[in-house]
Design a protein around this motif. Structure first.
Motif, PDB file in Angstrom:
ATOM      1  N   GLU A   2       0.835  -1.080  -0.127  1.00  0.00           N
ATOM      2  CA  GLU A   2       0.015   0.004  -0.070  1.00  0.00           C
ATOM      3  C   GLU A   2       0.988   1.269   0.094  1.00  0.00           C
ATOM      4  O   GLU A   2       1.763   1.314   0.907  1.00  0.00           O
ATOM      5  CB  GLU A   2      -1.071   0.008   1.287  1.00  0.00           C
ATOM      6  CG  GLU A   2      -1.939   1.178   1.404  1.00  0.00           C
ATOM      7  CD  GLU A   2      -2.679   0.972   2.558  1.00  0.00           C
ATOM      8  OE1 GLU A   2      -3.698   1.356   2.651  1.00  0.00           O
ATOM      9  OE2 GLU A   2      -2.093   0.397   3.697  1.00  0.00           O
ATOM     10  N   ILE A   4       1.181   5.055   0.459  1.00  0.00           N
ATOM     11  CA  ILE A   4       0.726   6.319   1.228  1.00  0.00           C
ATOM     12  C   ILE A   4       1.397   7.611   0.762  1.00  0.00           C
ATOM     13  O   ILE A   4       2.679   7.676   1.026  1.00  0.00           O
ATOM     14  CB  ILE A   4       0.936   6.375   2.648  1.00  0.00           C
ATOM     15  CG1 ILE A   4      -0.062   5.019   3.269  1.00  0.00           C
ATOM     16  CG2 ILE A   4       0.340   7.635   3.286  1.00  0.00           C
ATOM     17  CD1 ILE A   4       0.181   4.943   4.873  1.00  0.00           C
ATOM     18  N   ASP A  31      -2.652   4.814  -2.897  1.00  0.00           N
ATOM     19  CA  ASP A  31      -3.629   4.272  -2.187  1.00  0.00           C
ATOM     20  C   ASP A  31      -4.238   5.339  -1.222  1.00  0.00           C
ATOM     21  O   ASP A  31      -5.423   5.262  -0.729  1.00  0.00           O
ATOM     22  CB  ASP A  31      -3.426   3.064  -1.561  1.00  0.00           C
ATOM     23  CG  ASP A  31      -2.757   1.948  -2.246  1.00  0.00           C
ATOM     24  OD1 ASP A  31      -3.759   1.376  -3.308  1.00  0.00           O
ATOM     25  OD2 ASP A  31      -1.666   1.518  -2.422  1.00  0.00           O
ATOM     26  N   LYS A 101      -2.624   8.256  11.820  1.00  0.00           N
ATOM     27  CA  LYS A 101      -1.145   8.164  11.697  1.00  0.00           C
ATOM     28  C   LYS A 101      -0.709   9.107  13.001  1.00  0.00           C
ATOM     29  O   LYS A 101      -1.071  10.241  13.290  1.00  0.00           O
ATOM     30  CB  LYS A 101      -0.676   8.691  10.436  1.00  0.00           C
ATOM     31  CG  LYS A 101       0.972   8.950  10.467  1.00  0.00           C
ATOM     32  CD  LYS A 101       1.332   7.636  10.432  1.00  0.00           C
ATOM     33  CE  LYS A 101       2.983   7.612  10.546  1.00  0.00           C
ATOM     34  NZ  LYS A 101       3.668   8.313   9.667  1.00  0.00           N
ATOM     35  N   ILE A 124      -1.447   3.839  12.373  1.00  0.00           N
ATOM     36  CA  ILE A 124      -0.231   3.570  12.042  1.00  0.00           C
ATOM     37  C   ILE A 124       0.864   4.517  12.711  1.00  0.00           C
ATOM     38  O   ILE A 124       0.628   5.470  12.837  1.00  0.00           O
ATOM     39  CB  ILE A 124      -0.069   3.952  10.396  1.00  0.00           C
ATOM     40  CG1 ILE A 124      -1.077   2.737   9.554  1.00  0.00           C
ATOM     41  CG2 ILE A 124       1.234   3.899   9.735  1.00  0.00           C
ATOM     42  CD1 ILE A 124      -1.537   3.536   8.030  1.00  0.00           C
ATOM     43  N   ASP A 145      -0.112  -0.633  13.171  1.00  0.00           N
ATOM     44  CA  ASP A 145       0.761  -1.020  12.146  1.00  0.00           C
ATOM     45  C   ASP A 145       2.105  -0.121  12.494  1.00  0.00           C
ATOM     46  O   ASP A 145       1.837   1.125  12.260  1.00  0.00           O
ATOM     47  CB  ASP A 145       0.430  -0.664  10.881  1.00  0.00           C
ATOM     48  CG  ASP A 145      -0.639  -1.738  10.574  1.00  0.00           C
ATOM     49  OD1 ASP A 145      -0.517  -3.112  10.556  1.00  0.00           O
ATOM     50  OD2 ASP A 145      -1.712  -1.240   9.859  1.00  0.00           O
ATOM     51  N   LEU A 147       5.873   1.430  11.453  1.00  0.00           N
ATOM     52  CA  LEU A 147       6.607   1.617  10.387  1.00  0.00           C
ATOM     53  C   LEU A 147       8.131   1.915  10.812  1.00  0.00           C
ATOM     54  O   LEU A 147       8.121   2.777  11.557  1.00  0.00           O
ATOM     55  CB  LEU A 147       6.045   2.961   9.494  1.00  0.00           C
ATOM     56  CG  LEU A 147       4.608   2.674   9.018  1.00  0.00           C
ATOM     57  CD1 LEU A 147       4.536   4.151   8.231  1.00  0.00           C
ATOM     58  CD2 LEU A 147       4.371   1.589   8.246  1.00  0.00           C
ATOM     59  N   GLY A 172       5.839  -1.826   7.690  1.00  0.00           N
ATOM     60  CA  GLY A 172       6.279  -1.195   6.572  1.00  0.00           C
ATOM     61  C   GLY A 172       7.131   0.068   6.860  1.00  0.00           C
ATOM     62  O   GLY A 172       7.889  -0.131   7.824  1.00  0.00           O
ATOM     63  N   SER A 174       8.473   4.147   6.591  1.00  0.00           N
ATOM     64  CA  SER A 174       8.285   5.472   6.169  1.00  0.00           C
ATOM     65  C   SER A 174       9.474   5.954   5.974  1.00  0.00           C
ATOM     66  O   SER A 174      10.596   6.085   6.401  1.00  0.00           O
ATOM     67  CB  SER A 174       8.017   6.225   7.615  1.00  0.00           C
ATOM     68  OG  SER A 174       7.602   7.672   7.240  1.00  0.00           O
ATOM     69  N   ARG A 192       4.343  -3.896   3.676  1.00  0.00           N
ATOM     70  CA  ARG A 192       3.092  -4.050   3.131  1.00  0.00           C
ATOM     71  C   ARG A 192       2.686  -2.696   3.193  1.00  0.00           C
ATOM     72  O   ARG A 192       1.632  -2.302   2.386  1.00  0.00           O
ATOM     73  CB  ARG A 192       2.052  -4.673   4.456  1.00  0.00           C
ATOM     74  CG  ARG A 192       2.427  -6.180   4.457  1.00  0.00           C
ATOM     75  CD  ARG A 192       1.364  -6.932   5.435  1.00  0.00           C
ATOM     76  NE  ARG A 192       1.519  -6.476   6.787  1.00  0.00           N
ATOM     77  CZ  ARG A 192       0.814  -5.349   7.561  1.00  0.00           C
ATOM     78  NH1 ARG A 192      -0.284  -4.847   7.010  1.00  0.00           N
ATOM     79  NH2 ARG A 192       0.869  -5.392   8.876  1.00  0.00           N
ATOM     80  N   ILE A 193       3.269  -1.637   3.769  1.00  0.00           N
ATOM     81  CA  ILE A 193       2.748  -0.287   3.761  1.00  0.00           C
ATOM     82  C   ILE A 193       4.217   0.575   3.410  1.00  0.00           C
ATOM     83  O   ILE A 193       4.941   0.339   4.123  1.00  0.00           O
ATOM     84  CB  ILE A 193       2.298   0.289   5.082  1.00  0.00           C
ATOM     85  CG1 ILE A 193       1.319  -0.533   5.587  1.00  0.00           C
ATOM     86  CG2 ILE A 193       1.953   1.716   4.963  1.00  0.00           C
ATOM     87  CD1 ILE A 193       0.536  -0.321   6.840  1.00  0.00           C
ATOM     88  N   GLU A 195       4.940   4.727   3.186  1.00  0.00           N
ATOM     89  CA  GLU A 195       4.842   5.964   3.140  1.00  0.00           C
ATOM     90  C   GLU A 195       5.826   6.909   2.746  1.00  0.00           C
ATOM     91  O   GLU A 195       7.153   6.637   3.345  1.00  0.00           O
ATOM     92  CB  GLU A 195       4.332   6.478   4.503  1.00  0.00           C
ATOM     93  CG  GLU A 195       3.982   7.762   5.005  1.00  0.00           C
ATOM     94  CD  GLU A 195       4.153   8.059   6.322  1.00  0.00           C
ATOM     95  OE1 GLU A 195       2.966   8.721   6.723  1.00  0.00           O
ATOM     96  OE2 GLU A 195       5.073   7.936   7.221  1.00  0.00           O
TER      97      GLU A 195
END
Length: 232
Positions: A2, A4, A31, A101, A124, A145, A147, A172, A174, A192-193, A195
């Motif tokens: 995903e 961001i 997304d 977030k 997040i 989640d 990061l 994920g 950042s 998975r994420i 940013e």
């Protein structure tokens, strides 16, 4: 993975630019379009901060938040924001955000974390300023989640050490590095994420533009993500 698109302050206080960035984030394959919601005079120090006037100019009002959330709904991209105080949690509840977030600098703000947890929504959290081996013991009904993050702006590639990061533990990354190399490595390693700051033009005035991805780079990253899904 995903993606961001962290618009953050990169609208430079110009709502027309903010709306354009939402549209471009959607078109390029993000997304989520993410902003930052804060009381600038409470959050940022004036002394020793060359960006204080800029920070104040980029503060979003409650009406601004409503406008941005509405545009995200219109173009079918998730609206998200880093929130920095309890009052603004209520603003985000009013526009029905799906998730919250918490930025690295706010990880130890117990009142803020408790206010977000009370919404029952997913959280997040960036851990760039956490500095401890164990993750924070947050009690968030919606789940958390975490990061991986290096709190340098921009972060040199050699500082990231992504080979050491277990993306079954971290949700994920950042990414504050320049370019998309680190983001692609994180994707390939199972993040998975992702940013990453997003700008219309890296030459614009403001502290975050230089380390941000452009629409072309976002589109390239989204294509890489989609192709990686095929072969993984």
């Amino acid at each position: 993975m995903e993606i961001i698109a962290e618009i953050g302050q990169n609208h430079n206080g110009d709502m027309d630019l903010a709306l354009r960035l939402i549209d471009e984030a959607k078109s390029a394959g993000a997304d989520v379009a993410k902003f930052q919601v804060y009381d600038a005079r409470a959050l940022f120090s004036k002394e020793g901060n060359p960006w204080f006037d800029y920070n104040c100019r980029t503060e979003l009002s409650r009406r601004d938040v409503e406008t941005l959330a509405r545009r995200c709904e219109e173009v079918s991209i998730e609206f998200m924001a880093s929130v920095f105080d309890v009052e603004r949690v209520a603003w985000l509840e009013e526009v029905s955000v799906r998730r919250y977030k918490i930025a690295s600098r706010s990880v130890r703000d117990t009142a803020l974390v408790e206010a977000v947890a009370a919404t029952g929504k997913r959280l997040i959290v960036s851990l760039g300023m956490w500095g401890e081996a164990d993750f924070p013991a947050f009690h968030v009904p919606g789940g958390v989640d975490f990061l991986y993050c290096i709190a340098q702006y921009p972060a040199p590639l050699e500082s990231l050490r992504l080979e050491r990061i277990d993306f079954s533990r971290y949700a994920g990354f950042s990414d504050h590095s320049i370019g998309t190399v680190a983001a692609k490595v994180a994707c390939a390693r199972g993040a998975r994420i992702l940013e990453k700051h997003f700008t219309a033009d890296r030459s614009l005035y403001g502290p975050d533009h230089m380390g941000s991805m452009t629409p072309d780079e976002l589109a390239e990253l989204a294509r890489f993500r989609d192709m990686a899904r095929v072969c993984l």
